[in-house]
Scaffold this active site. Structure first.
Site, PDB file in Angstrom:
ATOM      1  N   TYR A   1       2.003  -7.393   9.831  1.00  0.00           N
ATOM      2  CA  TYR A   1       1.802  -6.055  10.416  1.00  0.00           C
ATOM      3  C   TYR A   1       0.822  -6.070  11.582  1.00  0.00           C
ATOM      4  O   TYR A   1       0.663  -5.056  12.265  1.00  0.00           O
ATOM      5  CB  TYR A   1       1.317  -5.067   9.338  1.00  0.00           C
ATOM      6  CG  TYR A   1       2.418  -4.712   8.380  1.00  0.00           C
ATOM      7  CD1 TYR A   1       2.986  -5.699   7.581  1.00  0.00           C
ATOM      8  CD2 TYR A   1       2.919  -3.428   8.276  1.00  0.00           C
ATOM      9  CE1 TYR A   1       4.017  -5.416   6.707  1.00  0.00           C
ATOM     10  CE2 TYR A   1       3.945  -3.135   7.410  1.00  0.00           C
ATOM     11  CZ  TYR A   1       4.488  -4.122   6.629  1.00  0.00           C
ATOM     12  OH  TYR A   1       5.509  -3.837   5.775  1.00  0.00           O
TER      13      TYR A   1
ATOM     14  N   ASP B   1       3.900  -3.110   0.843  1.00  0.00           N
ATOM     15  CA  ASP B   1       4.795  -2.097   1.421  1.00  0.00           C
ATOM     16  C   ASP B   1       6.058  -1.982   0.553  1.00  0.00           C
ATOM     17  O   ASP B   1       6.451  -0.885   0.123  1.00  0.00           O
ATOM     18  CB  ASP B   1       5.139  -2.510   2.859  1.00  0.00           C
ATOM     19  CG  ASP B   1       5.790  -1.393   3.655  1.00  0.00           C
ATOM     20  OD1 ASP B   1       6.107  -0.346   3.070  1.00  0.00           O
ATOM     21  OD2 ASP B   1       6.004  -1.568   4.864  1.00  0.00           O
TER      22      ASP B   1
ATOM     23  N   ASP C   1       8.298 -12.036  -6.134  1.00  0.00           N
ATOM     24  CA  ASP C   1       9.629 -11.625  -6.610  1.00  0.00           C
ATOM     25  C   ASP C   1       9.581 -11.302  -8.103  1.00  0.00           C
ATOM     26  O   ASP C   1      10.203 -10.358  -8.573  1.00  0.00           O
ATOM     27  CB  ASP C   1      10.712 -12.670  -6.286  1.00  0.00           C
ATOM     28  CG  ASP C   1      10.260 -14.106  -6.487  1.00  0.00           C
ATOM     29  OD1 ASP C   1       9.118 -14.316  -6.937  1.00  0.00           O
ATOM     30  OD2 ASP C   1      11.054 -15.016  -6.198  1.00  0.00           O
TER      31      ASP C   1
ATOM     32  N   LYS D   1       3.430 -14.770  -2.668  1.00  0.00           N
ATOM     33  CA  LYS D   1       4.562 -15.700  -2.671  1.00  0.00           C
ATOM     34  C   LYS D   1       4.009 -17.076  -2.285  1.00  0.00           C
ATOM     35  O   LYS D   1       4.455 -17.745  -1.343  1.00  0.00           O
ATOM     36  CB  LYS D   1       5.629 -15.202  -1.678  1.00  0.00           C
ATOM     37  CG  LYS D   1       6.951 -15.941  -1.731  1.00  0.00           C
ATOM     38  CD  LYS D   1       7.771 -15.640  -2.957  1.00  0.00           C
ATOM     39  CE  LYS D   1       9.025 -16.510  -2.974  1.00  0.00           C
ATOM     40  NZ  LYS D   1       9.749 -16.439  -4.254  1.00  0.00           N
TER      41      LYS D   1
END
Ligand SMILES: NC(=O)C1=CN([C@@H]2O[C@H](COP(=O)(O)OP(=O)(O)OC[C@H]3O[C@@H](n4cnc5c(N)ncnc54)[C@H](OP(=O)(O)O)[C@@H]3O)[C@@H](O)[C@H]2O)C=CC1
Ligand SMILES: O=C(O)CCC(=O)C(=O)O
Ligand SMILES: [Mg+2]
Length: 473
Positions: A160, A362, A338, A237
């Protein structure tokens, strides 16, 4: 000082001390109406917030609203491309606490996000998005009440930051050439990998300071929660992006064990301590085998590392955390990104605060909001050390704009977060009471009405605001 706006003539400024707001009884609060459905949501929100403050404090406290401009409305007043005028930035800086509706960001080109810009300009590094269930809210899930989490999203960096180069651009091509010809070959672990010559390039910076201040705030928040919710899960992740997402996890654990040693225990530490509690004579190697299911298949070096970890934990914290004392501490664990998306659906009650990097947070905040009733029920706050801007999780929902139809619940609940942040708990509680009662009574907007069985007639956006006020009781 201002070019086209004038602050209210009555009211005083909110100031900050040690990162906490000092709030007068008549604060001036800037608000941005927002694009799209902001036109419907803002008047409903203002009405509910004002009614709650009046009912709770009988005139002793009052918000003086200061209209400031961003997005399409700003261009109308200040001229083409004036999406985020200096007036607006000056007002937010001066008054410290603001609330906003959603702002449009075009996809693929055009201006970069005004929402993200505000977070970066004011260093609002923690995006706090609670997702909890209000009784009676229809949900696609069987037990939505089991989900009660707060997404704590890093708000200023990650992809971002917006540093990226378009495919085919001169600098993008130069960067690819340098990476392919110099930097990647100079990094043995990358082997013969090469970036495709026709790629766009984005940069994903994750810093020690950015990660640590976010996790620090999340842990401090966890300390204020009831005992059974005192948990922070680091979401990452890190198996794939080791030096960004994996590092976020490691720095998060560093904050817990270095800065909150007496108050926290990590999940792995709790296993090690628990194994010793069940079997006081357990060997370090047996303990290591129990915390690492693949232990026997590991290399001798790796095995030795885990045995050392066990011994270090027992030597350093058995006295302070052993014999079950760790169960009274904040639990800090981590989950791969995930996996957490399925965990909040299959085992929602096992989670409390989810500390995330920007992109993961987000995605996760929309997903968690869906479980408790949808984006109409997803409030949020962007918090820094000397400024806070409250805004919903959702966007402008343009197809519903101007129809007096959309659910204002998320911005109203963002207002509740603002009142709580200001210490105006009585007004915040009235709104939560009114909203809960309206929903329980089937007085809801289209988004919730369409999920209720048997169907109920949806209220308009403005009618939902009135229903909340009616149920203040
Ligand atoms: N902080 C911000 O200001 C944000 C701005 N945006 C921006 O908003 C614009 C539109 O984004 P988009 O992807 O359509 O996402 P939105 O969140 O605006 O809307 C997607 C869908 O979510 C549902 N929804 C959203 N808000 C509400 C609400 N208050 N009540 C009930 N349902 C709601 C609606 O579903 P349905 O039609 O099925 O009822 C809507 O069509 C983009 O420019 C995006 O960049 C996006 C997110 C945050
Ligand atoms: O700024 C935008 O347009 C989108 C931001 C967003 O989706 C969010 O903050 O949740
Ligand atoms: Mg979003």
């Amino acid at each position: 000082m201002y070019e086209k706006i004038t602050p209210p003539t009555t009211g005083a400024k909110i100031t900050f001390k040690n990162g906490e707001p000092i709030v007068p009884d008549n604060p001036i609060i800037p608000f941005i109406r927002g694009d799209g459905t902001g036109i419907d949501i803002w008047p409903a929100t203002e009405k509910v917030l004002d009614a709650a403050v009046t009912t709770a404090y009988k005139g002793k406290r009052k918000i003086s609203w200061f209209k400031v401009y961003a997005g399409d409305e700003a261009c109308d007043l200040y001229g083409t491309y004036q999406y985020l005028p200096q007036d607006t930035l000056t007002a937010i800086k001066e008054y410290g606490v603001a609330i906003k509706g959603p702002l449009t960001t075009p996809v693929g080109g055009g201006i970069r996000s005004l929402n993200v810009a505000l977070r970066q300009i004011f260093d609002l590094y923690a995006c706090v998005r609670p997702c909890r269930y209000y009784a009676g809210t229809p949900s696609p899930h069987k037990n939505p009440e089991k989900l009660d989490v707060i997404v704590y999203r890093e708000n200023t960096e990650d992809i971002y930051l917006g540093i990226e180069w378009k495919q085919g651009s001169e600098i993008g091509n130069r960067l690819i050439k340098i990476l392919n010809e110099e930097l990647i070959p100079a990094t043995p672990e990358h082997g013969k990998k090469q970036i495709p010559l026709d790629a766009g390039i984005g940069i994903k910076p994750i810093s020690v300071s950015g990660s640590k201040r976010l996790v620090r705030r999340a842990i401090k928040h966890a300390l204020t929660l009831p005992k059974d919710k005192q948990q922070v899960t680091l979401v990452h992740k890190g198996n794939i992006m080791k030096y960004t997402e994996g590092a976020f996890r490691d720095w998060g654990y560093e904050v817990a064990t270095a800065e909150f040693r007496q108050e926290s225990v990590t999940e792995r530490e709790s296993w090690i301590l628990g194994n010793r509690e069940k079997n006081p004579n357990i060997s370090s190697e047996e303990n290591a085998r129990m915390i690492d299911p693949g232990f026997d298949a590991l290399t001798p070096e790796k095995k030795a590392q885990i045995v050392k970890e066990v011994e270090t934990v027992l030597n350093s914290i058995w006295a302070s955390h052993g014999n079950g004392k760790w169960q009274e501490k904040i639990m800090v664990n981590d989950r791969i990104a995930d996996s957490i998306f399925q965990q909040i659906q299959t085992r929602p009650d096992e989670y409390s605060i989810l500390a995330t990097m920007n992109l993961n947070g987000d995605y996760l905040s929309d997903a968690a909001a869906a479980i408790v009733g949808g984006l109409g029920m997803g409030p949020g706050a962007n918090i820094g050390d000397s400024c806070a801007v409250f805004e919903a999780t959702h966007g402008t929902a343009p197809k519903h704009a101007g129809l007096d139809k959309i659910n204002p619940g998320s911005v109203i609940l963002s207002g509740v977060m603002m009142l709580e942040y200001m210490g105006w708990q009585e007004a915040a509680d009235l709104i939560k009471k009114g909203l809960s009662a309206a929903i329980a009574n089937g007085e809801v907007t289209y988004d919730l009405a369409r999920m209720i069985e048997p169907p109920v007639k949806p209220l308009k956006c403005s009618e939902f605001a009135d229903a909340i006020i009616k149920h203040f009781g």
